[in-house]
Design a protein around this motif. Sequence first.
Motif, mmCIF file in Angstrom:
data_model
loop_
_atom_site.group_PDB
_atom_site.id
_atom_site.type_symbol
_atom_site.label_atom_id
_atom_site.label_comp_id
_atom_site.label_asym_id
_atom_site.label_seq_id
_atom_site.Cartn_x
_atom_site.Cartn_y
_atom_site.Cartn_z
ATOM 1 N N VAL A 20 -23.597 48.822 17.277
ATOM 2 C CA VAL A 20 -22.818 49.130 16.288
ATOM 3 C C VAL A 20 -23.726 48.728 15.115
ATOM 4 O O VAL A 20 -23.982 47.632 14.975
ATOM 5 N N PRO A 21 -23.903 49.917 14.132
ATOM 6 C CA PRO A 21 -24.741 49.388 13.154
ATOM 7 C C PRO A 21 -23.872 48.547 12.227
ATOM 8 O O PRO A 21 -22.647 48.835 12.062
ATOM 9 N N VAL A 22 -24.375 47.570 11.652
ATOM 10 C CA VAL A 22 -24.003 46.995 10.464
ATOM 11 C C VAL A 22 -24.521 47.200 9.063
ATOM 12 O O VAL A 22 -25.570 47.120 8.921
#
Length: 223
Positions: free
Chosen positions: A39-41
């Motif tokens: 999950v990209p932050v």
Amino acid sequence: MAAHRRRTGGGRVSSRDLVLGRIRRALADVPRGERPDDVPVPRDYLATHSPADAVELLAENLADYRAVVHRADAAGLPGLVARLLAARDAETVVVPPGLPEEWLAATTAARVADTADLTPRRLDAVDSVVTGCAVAVAETGTLVLDGSPDQGRRRITLVPDHHVCVVRVPGQVVDSVPQALARLVPTRPLTWISGPSATSDIELDRVEGVHGPRTLEVVLLRE
């Protein structure tokens, strides 16, 4: 020490159970096979306030934390380090394996090598330690050591009472903590230093030298 407990309904729940319960509820909708990197932050937050002069801000904040700040160029550094050690009547100094030899060329203090058999008891008998650093944060007046050859193992900067840390400026100075993190390797043994070691008791009486050096001297070495 017994865990804190509180009554809930018909029984008593420990603080540990409360925390784990909150974690389970927070993760309830996360797929079982999902990994943190999946999950990209978003990292579009402000990384720096862009001070006009990061080196001067660093010097100001170091002094605010009760570190003693000095300035030198390559030619003057050996003499300055020798004077700082002499002012402390330092007869012994711990030397990381990769510390540039010329930094200590003018001192008569006996070198103590940072080796595996250098126990905390032996370190406690050493007067001073001289190291480099990995990065310095201007906005917080913080020095970061990462165990590189010119810094040595973490213990050599925590036990001796006097630490001289050389910061190459402007190359090793960043504006902010986010910028520092981008330069550091998280798996290395990172030591974050903001001034000499200090703590306060319940009445706010300041005591220095409890968790590290009582005196921190920082040399800003002009590159």
